[in-house]
Scaffold this active site. Structure first.
Site, PDB file in Angstrom:
ATOM      1  N   ASP A  45       0.905  -1.112   0.182  1.00  0.00           N
ATOM      2  CA  ASP A  45       0.187  -0.057   0.069  1.00  0.00           C
ATOM      3  C   ASP A  45       0.909   1.302  -0.220  1.00  0.00           C
ATOM      4  OD1 ASP A  45      -2.446  -1.031  -0.136  1.00  0.00           O
ATOM      5  OD2 ASP A  45      -2.844  -1.236   2.197  1.00  0.00           O
ATOM      6  N   GLY A  46       1.881   1.310   0.977  1.00  0.00           N
ATOM      7  CA  GLY A  46       2.640   2.354   0.648  1.00  0.00           C
ATOM      8  C   GLY A  46       3.442   2.929  -0.658  1.00  0.00           C
ATOM      9  N   ALA A 153     -11.139   5.787   1.406  1.00  0.00           N
ATOM     10  CA  ALA A 153     -10.163   4.812   1.118  1.00  0.00           C
ATOM     11  C   ALA A 153      -9.337   4.730   2.373  1.00  0.00           C
ATOM     12  CB  ALA A 153      -9.376   5.201  -0.202  1.00  0.00           C
ATOM     13  N   THR A 156      -9.833   2.821   6.420  1.00  0.00           N
ATOM     14  CA  THR A 156      -9.399   1.637   7.301  1.00  0.00           C
ATOM     15  C   THR A 156      -8.071   1.392   7.584  1.00  0.00           C
ATOM     16  OG1 THR A 156      -9.046   0.368   4.870  1.00  0.00           O
ATOM     17  CG2 THR A 156     -11.398   0.162   5.711  1.00  0.00           C
ATOM     18  N   SER A 161      -7.214   2.016  13.016  1.00  0.00           N
ATOM     19  CA  SER A 161      -6.522   1.758  14.388  1.00  0.00           C
ATOM     20  C   SER A 161      -6.569   3.060  15.462  1.00  0.00           C
ATOM     21  CB  SER A 161      -4.842   1.905  13.867  1.00  0.00           C
ATOM     22  OG  SER A 161      -4.609   0.833  12.906  1.00  0.00           O
TER      23      SER A 161
END
Length: 256
Positions: A45-46, A153, A156, A161
């Protein structure tokens, strides 16, 4: 009949991603991003977020395949039938947040965030932040470790967190979530229309310095941060029909 698209292949620096990049280039060829019909990103994802930022001006759709630690924004990796997968892929339009961060030194930094804009204390002292929405002060003094504003987006990711709400894609909403709030202790955040103009003022910035981050772009010692949804810049992510982002966000809400 499947129309063959010109593919630009990009990958993170991980060994597996680089190895598969070389194999996919041999198999499907490689086109420069500016000349391609679609960008295929290999990584986590990064790396996907970096790909979106780097190619924002091109406006080309991006199809990611997971070859990294986290892959919420990517499809499963399979080397076969790439052209067929691209032809079947469903588009998801990403609307980034626009951040304008004013620092104690008098500089202003503009940045975009596809996931979230976050404010975080820089020292052991809690941050003191005034929250203003559309010109109306909603919290005169929020004492906390930080505060973030997330897109659907990004809801999550860090937002989840921090116990923030999960937002459906296409909901035209933003999540504002405090990080370890001390006062008001019972405030757990808010769900805002995506058209909301947000101003966050750092109170006592010299004694209680705060940084602001838009995805991976950080500004230190901020005194004021303005956040709004960008209306003129978007990116398109492509997902396999059986792996679309809307379904994954829905599934996250029933994960125990």
């Amino acid at each position: 009949m499947t129309v063959t698209q010109r593919i630009a292949l990009v990958a993170s620096h991980g060994d597996e991603a680089q190895s598969q990049l070389a194999l996919l280039k041999q198999r499907y060829g490689d086109t420069a991003p500016e000349d391609a019909d679609v960008i295929v990103a290999l990584g986590g994802d990064g790396f996907m977020l970096r790909t979106l930022h780097r190619n924002l001006a091109l406006g080309k759709p991006v199809y990611g395949m997971k070859l990294g630690t986290i892959g919420f924004l990517l499809n499963p990796f399979h080397p076969d039938d790439l052209h067929e997968r691209l032809a079947r892929a469903q588009p998801t339009i990403m609307h980034p947040l626009s951040m304008s961060a004013h620092s104690e030194s008098g500089t202003t930094v503009e940045a975009l965030a596809f996931n979230e804009v976050s404010l975080l204390r820089q020292t052991k002292q809690a941050a003191h932040i005034r929250v203003t929405l559309n010109g109306v002060v909603r919290i005169e003094e929020l004492m906390c470790d930080g505060l973030l504003v997330a897109t659907p987006a990004g809801s999550t990711a860090y937002n989840l967190s921090a116990h923030g709400p999960i937002l459906p894609i296409g909901s035209k909403l933003l999540a504002m979530t405090p990080i370890s709030p001390f006062r008001p202790r019972r405030w757990r955040g808010a769900v805002l229309p995506s058209t909301t103009e947000i101003k966050l003022e750092v109170l006592d910035p010299y004694k209680r310095p705060v940084s602001a981050t838009a995805d991976s772009s950080e500004v230190r010692d901020v005194v004021e941060v303005l956040i709004r949804e960008s209306v003129d810049q978007t990116m398109t992510l492509l997902f396999d029909p059986e792996h679309n982002l809307e379904e994954r966000i829905l599934r996250e809400q029933f994960t125990v």
